[in-house]
Design a protein around this motif. Structure first.
Motif, PDB file in Angstrom:
ATOM      1  N   PRO A   1       0.998  -1.082  -0.067  1.00 28.59           N
ATOM      2  CA  PRO A   1       0.256   0.350  -0.047  1.00 28.59           C
ATOM      3  C   PRO A   1       1.125   1.052   0.117  1.00 28.59           C
ATOM      4  O   PRO A   1       1.995   1.149   0.673  1.00 28.59           O
ATOM      5  N   VAL A   2       0.257   2.379  -0.855  1.00 28.00           N
ATOM      6  CA  VAL A   2       0.876   3.269  -0.861  1.00 28.00           C
ATOM      7  C   VAL A   2       0.445   4.040  -0.341  1.00 28.00           C
ATOM      8  O   VAL A   2      -0.442   5.095  -1.337  1.00 28.00           O
ATOM      9  N   LYS A   3       0.718   5.621   0.644  1.00 34.12           N
ATOM     10  CA  LYS A   3      -0.526   6.815   0.769  1.00 34.12           C
ATOM     11  C   LYS A   3       0.600   7.896  -0.112  1.00 34.12           C
ATOM     12  O   LYS A   3       1.356   8.267  -0.667  1.00 34.12           O
ATOM     13  N   PRO A   4      -0.755   8.797   0.541  1.00 34.42           N
ATOM     14  CA  PRO A   4      -0.625   9.945  -0.613  1.00 34.42           C
ATOM     15  C   PRO A   4       1.240  11.518   0.294  1.00 34.42           C
ATOM     16  O   PRO A   4       2.135  11.453  -1.174  1.00 34.42           O
ATOM     17  N   GLU A   5       1.423  10.920   0.770  1.00 35.85           N
ATOM     18  CA  GLU A   5       2.376  10.683   1.330  1.00 35.85           C
ATOM     19  C   GLU A   5       3.703  11.267   0.326  1.00 35.85           C
ATOM     20  O   GLU A   5       4.609  11.399   0.685  1.00 35.85           O
ATOM     21  N   ASN A   6       3.546   9.389   0.520  1.00 42.29           N
ATOM     22  CA  ASN A   6       4.831   8.811  -1.002  1.00 42.29           C
ATOM     23  C   ASN A   6       4.299   9.809  -1.896  1.00 42.29           C
ATOM     24  O   ASN A   6       5.238   9.636  -2.516  1.00 42.29           O
ATOM     25  N   PHE A   7       3.403   9.887  -2.513  1.00 38.09           N
ATOM     26  CA  PHE A   7       3.310  10.341  -3.556  1.00 38.09           C
ATOM     27  C   PHE A   7       3.879  11.176  -4.029  1.00 38.09           C
ATOM     28  O   PHE A   7       4.374  11.798  -5.235  1.00 38.09           O
ATOM     29  N   ALA A   8       3.485  12.873  -2.304  1.00 35.48           N
ATOM     30  CA  ALA A   8       3.720  13.228  -3.131  1.00 35.48           C
ATOM     31  C   ALA A   8       5.488  13.393  -2.711  1.00 35.48           C
ATOM     32  O   ALA A   8       6.152  14.096  -3.649  1.00 35.48           O
ATOM     33  N   ALA A   9       5.600  12.566  -2.055  1.00 34.32           N
ATOM     34  CA  ALA A   9       7.826  12.202  -2.043  1.00 34.32           C
ATOM     35  C   ALA A   9       8.178  12.330  -2.887  1.00 34.32           C
ATOM     36  O   ALA A   9       9.591  12.576  -3.274  1.00 34.32           O
ATOM     37  N   THR A  10       7.036  11.183  -3.558  1.00 37.99           N
ATOM     38  CA  THR A  10       8.533  10.716  -5.176  1.00 37.99           C
ATOM     39  C   THR A  10       8.669  12.038  -6.613  1.00 37.99           C
ATOM     40  O   THR A  10       9.273  12.280  -6.687  1.00 37.99           O
ATOM     41  N   ILE A  11       7.133  12.870  -6.079  1.00 32.60           N
ATOM     42  CA  ILE A  11       7.485  14.145  -6.588  1.00 32.60           C
ATOM     43  C   ILE A  11       9.110  15.268  -6.733  1.00 32.60           C
ATOM     44  O   ILE A  11      10.098  15.607  -7.401  1.00 32.60           O
TER      45      ILE A  11
END
Length: 489
Positions: free
Chosen positions: A447-457
């Motif tokens: 599972p991936v969270k929005p926090e991980n999504f933003a951090a990827t950017i």
């Protein structure tokens, strides 16, 4: 993504609060009276405290699908599920062995070696406005006092605003841009999560209003506009980027006179001589004029008059024009461009889902995103341009029919699972991160969270993992709230 080298363009505030507040006072001055609050305020360079991001990308194009893309109809199909879950569409093979996506995305299927998927992004919100705030800011929880009906300066800062704050402007251009419209509910209220929130108005991303608001028409007008409920109201909108010219009665002579007024700030500037704020202040002034005089900016915005070949490839509609504009802006030097493919709830397929996706939403999206990938690949810029495509949530596993509003079936809101596309910026094409259960309801792996999504950017743009911004009370607020998604690169 691995941490390998520090990107020298990343910026952080120093710990000298008095100087910082003075810098903010100067940064708030309206240099030309032209609404320059979209430009980043004065910044100070600091060390990265020994933590270096990967920093593969110079820029990012964040494609946002407001309303919520149905994972079952796009990138996470469940052909073996029961009929009321699998839906009408069928999967097709891509160029990546074992990877299948929707039959109505054939151009992306042909380019699968250029993009990767995360099929397990999850958060707990099923309401549109709150979920917008979650995905546009990269925070799974909502701030105290949050209202879905009205943006507030107590809201959290958007990914666009934070990326604009923490990266160095290139070529005197705003570091972060949102186009072709701000997201507005059919009632006329602004959707939360789009601005700099509690960072302050001086850090708001630059909004390019090229697509007029229409409260019952959605999609890629004029070719693919539609109404979710088929109410039959006409749509005669024109896609027209703003002209960056001087206001009436304000010629260059007057501008030069106003610029000279900056001399009255000398007493404040004396307090800033111990760091580079003076040089940054001058660049801010130059940037305001550059927006109006730089030919590459005018060319980037004038997309409806692009060459015939480009228009054929991207599409002569608001989706194609928007992604062509984004491609030109990153080439001109903008660090992050958020592209809203459709206004608020365009992808909200509660009903009439299958004909609207097949006939109105997927064709212009498939064409324009594929053209963007091809363009960046052909010039060698794909490796240094991160592309991400997500909505505020996915859709329910079960197909439903809301007979009161729709003639045909669709799916409801579902924050528990959505599929996100990544490309460029060091992303390894063909990768698939995470997995959902047999019904596409919940993540069953990674599972991936929005926090991980933003951090990827942030990581791809070279923003240090220790980066923070400080409020008026000198309190630090970390930009990262999670680790980048592992395994994409």
């Amino acid at each position: 993504m691995t941490h390998s080298s520090h990107k020298t363009g990343s910026k952080l505030w120093s710990h000298r609060s008095a100087s910082r507040r003075q810098a903010m006072q100067i940064g708030a001055v309206g240099l030309l009276g032209l609404g320059t609050n979209h430009l980043a305020g004065l910044r100070e360079a600091t060390a990265a405290d020994g933590v270096a991001p990967s920093g593969k990308a110079k820029s990012c194009i964040f494609i946002f699908l407001s309303g919520g893309l149905a994972q079952h109809e796009s990138f996470d199909m469940k052909p073996d599920a029961p009929e009321n879950i699998r839906g009408e569409f069928r999967p097709i093979s891509t160029q990546t062995p074992g990877l299948q996506i929707c039959e109505h995305l054939p151009m992306l299927a042909e380019r699968s070696r250029m993009w990767a998927l995360c099929r397990s992004l999850t958060h707990p919100i099923n309401e549109h406005s709150a979920a917008h705030h979650v995905m546009l800011t990269g925070h799974s929880d909502l701030p105290t006092g949050f209202s879905p009906n009205k943006p507030s300066r107590e809201d959290r800062a958007s990914i666009a605003a934070l990326a604009g704050y923490a990266t160095t402007p290139r070529n005197n251009l705003p570091p972060a841009v949102v186009l072709p419209e701000r997201l507005v509910h059919s009632s006329g209220r602004i959707i939360p999560g789009q601005h700099a929130g509690n960072m302050g108005t001086q850090h708001d991303p630059w909004m390019i209003e090229a697509s007029p608001f229409h409260n019952t028409s959605y999609g890629a007008f004029p070719e693919y506009h539609f109404d979710h409920q088929d109410r039959g109201k006409p749509d005669d909108r024109l896609f027209q980027a703003p002209q960056l010219t001087l206001p009436d009665g304000l010629g260059m002579k007057t501008v030069q006179g106003r610029l000279q007024l900056l001399e009255t700030l000398k007493h404040q500037r004396r307090h800033l001589t111990d760091f580079q704020a003076v040089a940054n202040f001058d660049r801010m002034r130059q940037g305001a004029v550059s927006l109006m005089t730089k030919s590459s900016v005018h060319e980037a915005l004038n997309v409806t008059k692009a060459d015939e070949k480009s228009l054929d490839r991207y599409g002569r509609n608001s989706f194609g024009w928007s992604l062509l504009m984004a491609r030109r802006l990153v080439a001109a030097g903008v660090n992050l461009v958020q592209v809203n493919l459709g206004n608020d709830e365009t992808w909200d397929t509660h009903g009439n889902a299958f004909p609207h996706l097949k006939n109105n939403l997927f064709p212009p999206t498939d064409r324009a995103v594929s053209a963007l990938l091809d363009d960046l690949k052909s010039t060698g810029e794909l490796d240094e341009t991160l592309i991400v495509m997500a909505g505020e949530f996915g859709r329910t596993p079960q197909i439903t029919l809301l007979e009161k509003h729709y003639k045909q079936a669709g799916r409801d809101h579902w924050g528990a699972a959505q599929s996100v596309l990544f490309a460029g910026g060091g992303i390894q094409g063909g990768n698939v991160i995470g997995k959902t259960d047999a019904h596409g309801a919940y993540p069953s792996e990674r599972p991936v969270k929005p926090e991980n999504f933003a951090a990827t950017i942030y990581d791809a743009l070279g923003i240090p993992a220790t980066a923070a911004w400080r409020d008026a009370q000198d309190r630090p607020h970390h930009i990262y709230n999670g680790e980048p998604i592992a395994g994409l690169s």
